[in-house]
Motif scaffolding. Structure first.
Motif, PDB file in Angstrom:
ATOM      1  N   SER A 162       0.823  -1.207   0.000  1.00 57.46           N
ATOM      2  CA  SER A 162       0.000   0.000   0.000  1.00 57.46           C
ATOM      3  C   SER A 162       0.859   1.260   0.000  1.00 57.46           C
ATOM      4  CB  SER A 162      -0.887  -0.013   1.246  1.00 57.46           C
ATOM      5  OG  SER A 162      -1.426   1.262   1.508  1.00 57.46           O
ATOM      6  N   SER A 195      -2.567   2.519  -4.261  1.00 54.07           N
ATOM      7  CA  SER A 195      -3.703   3.179  -3.633  1.00 54.07           C
ATOM      8  C   SER A 195      -4.928   2.280  -3.810  1.00 54.07           C
ATOM      9  CB  SER A 195      -3.970   4.530  -4.302  1.00 54.07           C
ATOM     10  OG  SER A 195      -4.347   4.327  -5.658  1.00 54.07           O
ATOM     11  N   GLU A 196      -6.008   2.592  -3.104  1.00 56.19           N
ATOM     12  CA  GLU A 196      -7.234   1.810  -3.296  1.00 56.19           C
ATOM     13  C   GLU A 196      -7.720   1.927  -4.734  1.00 56.19           C
ATOM     14  OE1 GLU A 196     -11.832   1.384  -1.632  1.00 56.19           O
ATOM     15  OE2 GLU A 196     -10.353   2.532  -0.478  1.00 56.19           O
ATOM     16  N   GLU A 197      -7.602   3.107  -5.310  1.00 50.54           N
ATOM     17  CA  GLU A 197      -8.018   3.302  -6.699  1.00 50.54           C
ATOM     18  C   GLU A 197      -7.225   2.401  -7.646  1.00 50.54           C
ATOM     19  OE1 GLU A 197      -8.631   6.948  -9.919  1.00 50.54           O
ATOM     20  OE2 GLU A 197      -7.356   7.243  -8.155  1.00 50.54           O
ATOM     21  N   VAL A 249      -5.789  -0.509  -6.863  1.00 54.20           N
ATOM     22  CA  VAL A 249      -6.225  -1.891  -6.656  1.00 54.20           C
ATOM     23  C   VAL A 249      -7.497  -2.154  -7.448  1.00 54.20           C
ATOM     24  CG1 VAL A 249      -7.053  -3.577  -4.980  1.00 54.20           C
ATOM     25  CG2 VAL A 249      -5.153  -2.058  -4.372  1.00 54.20           C
ATOM     26  N   ARG A 250      -8.469  -1.262  -7.295  1.00 50.08           N
ATOM     27  CA  ARG A 250      -9.740  -1.453  -7.995  1.00 50.08           C
ATOM     28  C   ARG A 250      -9.559  -1.377  -9.507  1.00 50.08           C
ATOM     29  NH1 ARG A 250     -14.140  -1.499  -4.734  1.00 50.08           N
ATOM     30  NH2 ARG A 250     -13.839  -0.863  -2.558  1.00 50.08           N
ATOM     31  N   LEU A 284     -12.079  -6.614   0.178  1.00 45.52           N
ATOM     32  CA  LEU A 284     -10.907  -5.748   0.037  1.00 45.52           C
ATOM     33  C   LEU A 284     -10.607  -5.158   1.408  1.00 45.52           C
ATOM     34  CD1 LEU A 284      -8.763  -4.275  -1.634  1.00 45.52           C
ATOM     35  CD2 LEU A 284     -10.466  -2.516  -2.145  1.00 45.52           C
ATOM     36  N   THR A 285      -9.447  -5.493   1.938  1.00 42.68           N
ATOM     37  CA  THR A 285      -9.058  -5.002   3.257  1.00 42.68           C
ATOM     38  C   THR A 285      -7.679  -4.369   3.183  1.00 42.68           C
ATOM     39  OG1 THR A 285      -8.115  -7.141   3.902  1.00 42.68           O
ATOM     40  CG2 THR A 285     -10.423  -6.740   4.466  1.00 42.68           C
ATOM     41  N   HIS A 286      -7.442  -3.456   4.109  1.00 43.06           N
ATOM     42  CA  HIS A 286      -6.162  -2.755   4.197  1.00 43.06           C
ATOM     43  C   HIS A 286      -5.608  -2.973   5.594  1.00 43.06           C
ATOM     44  CE1 HIS A 286      -3.449   0.788   4.661  1.00 43.06           C
ATOM     45  NE2 HIS A 286      -3.248   0.594   3.371  1.00 43.06           N
ATOM     46  N   TRP A 307      -2.520  -4.349   0.938  1.00 43.40           N
ATOM     47  CA  TRP A 307      -3.907  -4.652   0.606  1.00 43.40           C
ATOM     48  C   TRP A 307      -4.091  -6.158   0.499  1.00 43.40           C
ATOM     49  CZ3 TRP A 307      -7.351  -0.749   0.548  1.00 43.40           C
ATOM     50  CH2 TRP A 307      -6.875   0.551   0.329  1.00 43.40           C
ATOM     51  N   ALA A 344      -6.912  -8.299  -1.382  1.00 41.09           N
ATOM     52  CA  ALA A 344      -8.115  -8.332  -2.225  1.00 41.09           C
ATOM     53  C   ALA A 344      -8.374  -9.766  -2.659  1.00 41.09           C
ATOM     54  CB  ALA A 344      -7.941  -7.432  -3.442  1.00 41.09           C
TER      55      ALA A 344
END
Length: 244
Positions: free
Chosen positions: A150, A185-187, A189-190, A202-204, A227, A229
């Motif tokens: 992350s 970033s989360e963005e 990953v998605r 999805l966990t951090h 992350w 996922a």
């Protein structure tokens, strides 16, 4: 010919005896036990790992009776994995290769796929190519454990930015000396699983190291952040988002 995405420094680390984990990562154990299909014998359940290293995760899976395959860019690591399996009478299919390029594995062959930090060791577009390949070789409904580092990680801000989202020459945090890494970033990953996948969870996670071992650039602790996922291949009619 496409440039090899695998960082050659990993080969040297394996030759020096580094990165030879003896036991599987706990998150891999949990992923397999929770999500392996139960409607057929374990020998009929196929598991693949990209960046499998010396095979500790697949060793566990094979000991539990699953059929396994792994691919890694390090010939030294793959040879160690083969020796480990041979010594214990286990069967596994181990390949030396670049998992960001087309892999010599059949389409819709696997039930589960594992990335335990390996996709953080290549650039973002390279990781997306690898994820597209994993989509190809997973059966419809198959699951991928996607485990990138992350951008909340202390090492992200302690390195030199490179092309394709990579950070190199890291000077602090838990990733000093491991070569170039891509922090997500989360963005990101998605975006990496935007086409043909469903995010199941999805966990951090973060852990902090304080005291004399930390090298925090003004903070009171080093942060290791990643992350987890779990994503499902929807079906053969969905298309993976175009990669660059």
């Amino acid at each position: 010919m496409p440039r090899q995405a695998f960082d050659a420094r990993w080969e040297q680390r394996y030759k020096e005896g580094n990165q030879k984990n003896r036991y599987p990562w706990d998150k891999v154990v949990s992923f397999i036990f929770r999500h392996a299909p139960r409607d057929r014998p374990r020998r009929g359940v196929r598991i693949v790992e990209v960046g499998c290293g010396t095979g500790s995760n697949l060793w566990f899976a094979a000991k539990e009776g699953f059929s396994v395959a792994g691919i890694d860019g390090s010939a030294t690591a793959i040879e160690s994995a083969r020796q480990l399996f041979a010594a214990e009478g286990l069967v596994g299919d181990f390949l030396v290769g670049d998992f960001t390029q087309p892999m010599p594995l059949a389409s819709e062959e696997f039930d589960l796929a594992i990335d335990r930090g390996a996709l953080s060791c290549v650039g973002y577009s390279a990781a997306r190519r690898a994820i597209a390949e994993l989509h190809r070789i997973l059966r419809p409904g198959g699951l991928l454990l996607f485990n990138p580092y992350s951008r909340a990680h202390s090492s992200f801000a302690a390195g030199v930015p490179q092309d394709d989202g990579l950070v190199d020459e890291i000077t602090s945090g838990t990733m000093v000396g491991v070569g170039a890494l891509c922090f997500y970033s989360e963005e990101m990953v998605r975006g990496a699983v935007a086409g043909g996948w469903q995010i199941v969870s999805l966990t951090h996670g973060e852990s902090r190291t304080s005291g004399p071992t930390a090298s925090p650039h003004g903070a009171d602790a080093d942060v290791h952040a990643e992350w987890d996922a779990i994503v499902r291949k929807l079906d053969r009619h969905h298309q993976v988002a175009p990669t660059t």
